[in-house]
Structures are given as C-alpha cells and as structure tokens.
Design a protein around this motif. Structure first.
Motif, PDB file in Angstrom:
ATOM      1  N   THR A 254     -10.222   8.262   5.719  1.00 49.17           N
ATOM      2  CA  THR A 254     -10.213   9.154   4.563  1.00 49.17           C
ATOM      3  C   THR A 254     -11.635   9.342   4.068  1.00 49.17           C
ATOM      4  O   THR A 254     -12.529   8.541   4.343  1.00 49.17           O
ATOM      5  N   ILE A 255     -11.843  10.408   3.310  1.00 49.10           N
ATOM      6  CA  ILE A 255     -13.174  10.670   2.772  1.00 49.10           C
ATOM      7  C   ILE A 255     -13.587   9.545   1.834  1.00 49.10           C
ATOM      8  O   ILE A 255     -14.750   9.123   1.817  1.00 49.10           O
ATOM      9  N   GLY A 256     -12.640   9.033   1.059  1.00 53.38           N
ATOM     10  CA  GLY A 256     -12.950   7.930   0.167  1.00 53.38           C
ATOM     11  C   GLY A 256     -13.479   6.717   0.917  1.00 53.38           C
ATOM     12  O   GLY A 256     -14.401   6.022   0.447  1.00 53.38           O
ATOM     13  N   GLN A 257     -12.917   6.450   2.078  1.00 51.71           N
ATOM     14  CA  GLN A 257     -13.397   5.331   2.888  1.00 51.71           C
ATOM     15  C   GLN A 257     -14.796   5.592   3.426  1.00 51.71           C
ATOM     16  O   GLN A 257     -15.616   4.685   3.517  1.00 51.71           O
TER      17      GLN A 257
ATOM     18  N   TRP B  83      -6.367  13.234  -3.329  1.00 53.48           N
ATOM     19  CA  TRP B  83      -5.102  12.949  -2.636  1.00 53.48           C
ATOM     20  C   TRP B  83      -5.252  11.774  -1.673  1.00 53.48           C
ATOM     21  O   TRP B  83      -4.386  10.896  -1.602  1.00 53.48           O
ATOM     22  N   GLY B  84      -6.368  11.739  -0.941  1.00 54.90           N
ATOM     23  CA  GLY B  84      -6.567  10.662   0.023  1.00 54.90           C
ATOM     24  C   GLY B  84      -6.603   9.298  -0.632  1.00 54.90           C
ATOM     25  O   GLY B  84      -6.073   8.320  -0.086  1.00 54.90           O
ATOM     26  N   GLU B  85      -7.217   9.211  -1.829  1.00 48.58           N
ATOM     27  CA  GLU B  85      -7.262   7.931  -2.522  1.00 48.58           C
ATOM     28  C   GLU B  85      -5.887   7.543  -3.056  1.00 48.58           C
ATOM     29  O   GLU B  85      -5.511   6.372  -3.033  1.00 48.58           O
ATOM     30  N   LEU B  86      -5.122   8.523  -3.534  1.00 46.65           N
ATOM     31  CA  LEU B  86      -3.756   8.235  -3.961  1.00 46.65           C
ATOM     32  C   LEU B  86      -2.931   7.727  -2.795  1.00 46.65           C
ATOM     33  O   LEU B  86      -2.152   6.770  -2.925  1.00 46.65           O
ATOM     34  N   ALA B  87      -3.106   8.334  -1.625  1.00 49.24           N
ATOM     35  CA  ALA B  87      -2.296   7.988  -0.460  1.00 49.24           C
ATOM     36  C   ALA B  87      -2.563   6.577   0.040  1.00 49.24           C
ATOM     37  O   ALA B  87      -1.685   5.962   0.645  1.00 49.24           O
ATOM     38  N   ARG B  88      -3.763   6.035  -0.204  1.00 47.75           N
ATOM     39  CA  ARG B  88      -4.079   4.720   0.343  1.00 47.75           C
ATOM     40  C   ARG B  88      -4.165   3.617  -0.704  1.00 47.75           C
ATOM     41  O   ARG B  88      -4.481   2.470  -0.377  1.00 47.75           O
ATOM     42  N   THR B  89      -3.869   3.936  -1.948  1.00 46.01           N
ATOM     43  CA  THR B  89      -3.954   2.904  -2.974  1.00 46.01           C
ATOM     44  C   THR B  89      -2.810   1.901  -2.850  1.00 46.01           C
ATOM     45  O   THR B  89      -1.719   2.258  -2.404  1.00 46.01           O
TER      46      THR B  89
ATOM     47  N   MET C  82       0.822  -1.185   0.000  1.00 45.97           N
ATOM     48  CA  MET C  82       0.000   0.000   0.000  1.00 45.97           C
ATOM     49  C   MET C  82       0.858   1.238   0.000  1.00 45.97           C
ATOM     50  O   MET C  82       1.794   1.376   0.757  1.00 45.97           O
ATOM     51  N   ALA C  83       0.491   2.185  -0.867  1.00 48.04           N
ATOM     52  CA  ALA C  83       1.228   3.436  -0.871  1.00 48.04           C
ATOM     53  C   ALA C  83       1.138   4.110   0.479  1.00 48.04           C
ATOM     54  O   ALA C  83       2.057   4.785   0.914  1.00 48.04           O
ATOM     55  N   CYS C  84       0.000   3.949   1.166  1.00 48.64           N
ATOM     56  CA  CYS C  84      -0.155   4.619   2.448  1.00 48.64           C
ATOM     57  C   CYS C  84       0.856   4.129   3.467  1.00 48.64           C
ATOM     58  O   CYS C  84       1.105   4.795   4.459  1.00 48.64           O
ATOM     59  N   GLN C  85       1.454   2.948   3.268  1.00 52.92           N
ATOM     60  CA  GLN C  85       2.492   2.505   4.186  1.00 52.92           C
ATOM     61  C   GLN C  85       3.717   3.408   4.081  1.00 52.92           C
ATOM     62  O   GLN C  85       4.470   3.554   5.021  1.00 52.92           O
TER      63      GLN C  85
END
Length: 361
Positions: free
Chosen positions: A29-32, A167-173, A15-18
């Motif tokens: 995140t808002i996406g979640q 940004w939030g979705e990019l960060a957790r993909t 995961m990028a978020c790691q």
C-alpha cells in the motif's frame, strides 16, 4: 492453499485487511511505502529535463527548493510541468526515488501528520502471516488509532491519490482500532460508497467500516447481503460482511453462523473460510463478541466438521486454550485428518498444550 489458510488464521492480529482480501492481495500500500521510505517529498517536474524541484518535505532530510537530479521511477506519463506535484519516496535500500502519483500540495501537512504516527509508542499488533510488506507493520495500536483518525476525513476525498491512501490505511489497520470511526464518520456516506460500483474494489473495507458506524437500517442491509450470498454461495466480501454484522449484532449472531455455515454441508470452502475469518478477528479483538464465545463456536466447528478441525487449532493455541487437546488427540488417532497441513496444525497444538501443562506442574 489449506496450509496458507491455517497460518493466516493462527497469526491473526485482528487486522481489518484480513477481512479485506483485495486490499491484502496488493503488493504494497502507499501508506507502507511512506513508512518504509527514508525521504518523502512533493516535487514538480522541471520542463525540458528529467529533474524535479522539491516544493514540500513530508519526511526525512530534504530542503524545499532543492533539485532532485537522480532518475525517478514509476512516473505517471501524464505528469508534466504545471500539473500537481508528484509524491516522491526514496527507498533507503535501493537509494533511488519513486513516484507514487500526483497529489495536490494542500495535502502535504496531512501527509506529514500521517507519517509521524509511525513513531507513536505503545503495544504493537501481533505480526500477521506472511510477515512481509503486505501485512507487516511497525505501528503500535496507539499509532494506528491516530492514523485512522487522520484518514477517516479523507476517505473518497476529491484528490484520487489522497483517497487511495486513506482507503489503503483503513484496509490494513488492526480491527481493534477501527472503533475510532464511531461517531466520526457518517453512515450515509459509507452507504453511498457501498452503492457505487466504481468503488467495488474498496467495498470490503467500507463494509467493515459500516459495522462500526451503522445503525438498524444497516443491520437489515447486511442481512440481505448475507442471505443473498448464502443462497448463491457467493463468498465475495463475505468475511467483511459477516464481520460487520457481528459488530452490529453482537454475540447473539454467532449461533446463526454455527448453524448456517458450520452445520450446513452444502457450504463451500471459501464460505467456511470467510465465516472463520470473521469470527477470528472478533475473537482476537475480544470486545463486541467475547473471545470465549468465539472459542465455543470453534468447538462447534470441530464437532461439525472433524476433517477440518485443524483450521482452528493454531488460533486456539495462540489464545492459550488447551481444553480441545483430548478431542484433537482422538481425531489424530482415528485417522480422521487426511490433509497434511491440518495434521500439522493439530500436532502443533498438542505439542504446545503439552508444554503449557508441563509448565504448570
């Protein structure tokens, strides 16, 4: 802290978020929130009341023009009649509406496309630890690829909430899906975002993105950042920076990490964690840097830092690599491993190795 780190390493789902620590620390995140909600709408407040009129339906059963009479939590005090619509989500468990902020109505179709990606079938990333709203996801790899393709054009768009969602979705993909960005986003734009101090909290994700879209000039840029961080022992965004550097340079850079971080006794714990995390996501993706090369680096880490050998034990086990069993058994026997969490990780590795070998007999 060490126990949490071992589990984070072992459960990595690329995961990028790691690599984006700040994004991972957010509650949700808002996406979640959009994924978890059973209804998502855009609604405008009605003057003189606490009610809202639905102007766009993003997800779930709702009708444009309907009135939401139920109380809405987390409303921005600045939201008033005549302003942009509120992005409202309904929590299926609490059966109440919450506002995630205001967003222009023109983004409604984009939001509908975004939430629809959650239903794309395909292989799912392995769950990350801890398995909660910060890291868990029901999206498949196919869904993530569609979602990232959707959010890339909206990174730092003029609408603040849309930009935050993107940004939030990019960060957790998952890291393995970020390659969708190749040739789809301008490296110069990413460089501008990284040069903007107002976006400091988003720099980890954008640094990682630069590894996929950057060129020779960005190699030099990342090297300068890494050298400065190495000289000052600064681990801020270091995992993302090393990860991007590996993406641009490939396996030839791994030896440098072994020398400068694993063999150098002056490195701090956060620096070592960052180097291991960067290698971890590349090993999980098994693409730009082959997993076998990451395993070699992990073996070098075990030799260079025996007391920390457990840091990579569970990840090696997850990759079904059992050739370190003899080395780990010797470390336990010699009482080199003083930390209980590290000892647990090694014992777990040895137990799994024994089970794997027994299954082959």
């Amino acid at each position: 802290m060490l126990a949490a780190f071992f589990l984070l390493i072992s459960a990595a789902a690329a995961m990028a978020c790691q690599l984006c620590y700040e994004a991972a620390r957010q509650m949700v995140t808002i996406g979640q929130r959009l994924d978890m909600a059973d209804r998502v709408v855009l609604a405008v407040p009605l003057e003189g009341t606490n009610q809202h009129r639905i102007v766009e339906v993003v997800k779930g059963k709702a009708v444009v023009g309907d009135i939401i009479a139920d109380p809405v939590t987390s409303l921005d005090p600045a939201t008033a009649p005549g302003s942009d619509p509120c992005l409202l989500v309904r929590d299926p468990h609490a059966s109440q509406w919450s506002s995630l902020g205001s967003i222009r109505a023109e983004y409604a179709d984009w939001l509908r496309q975004l939430v629809s990606t959650a239903f794309v079938k395909g292989d799912r990333p392995r769950p990350t630890w801890p398995s909660n709203m910060q890291t868990s996801s029901t999206l498949s790899y196919a869904g993530w690829r569609q979602r990232i393709a959707l959010v890339l054009p909206y990174l730092e768009t003029s609408d603040p909430l849309a930009a935050q969602i993107a940004w939030g979705e990019l960060a957790r993909t998952p890291y393995a899906t970020v390659d969708v960005a190749r040739s789809q986003i301008d490296a110069a734009a990413v460089e501008r975002w990284l040069d903007d101090p107002k976006l400091a909290s988003r720099h980890a994700a954008y640094t990682l993105l630069l590894g996929f879209v950057g060129g020779p000039a960005d190699v030099a840029r990342l090297e300068q950042h890494i050298e400065a961080a190495w000289s000052s022992h600064d681990a801020t965004n270091l995992a993302a920076t090393i990860g991007a550097d590996l993406e641009l340079r490939g396996p030839s850079r791994v030896g440098w990490i072994e020398t400068m971080y694993f063999a150098d006794r002056s490195r701090t714990m956060p620096e070592i964690e960052a180097a291991l995390l960067a290698l971890n996501v590349h090993g999980e993706a098994n693409r730009t840097v082959p997993r076998q090369r990451v395993i070699q680096a992990y073996r070098a880490f075990i030799r260079e830092r025996p007391p920390m050998a457990g840091f990579v034990a569970l990840q090696l086990a997850d990759w079904d690599y059992w050739d370190a069993a003899t080395e780990y058994a010797a470390l336990l026997k010699s009482n080199t491993i003083a930390d209980p969490a590290s000892e647990f990780a090694i014992v777990n590795y040895l137990q799994r190795a024994a089970s794997a070998n027994a299954a082959l007999e």
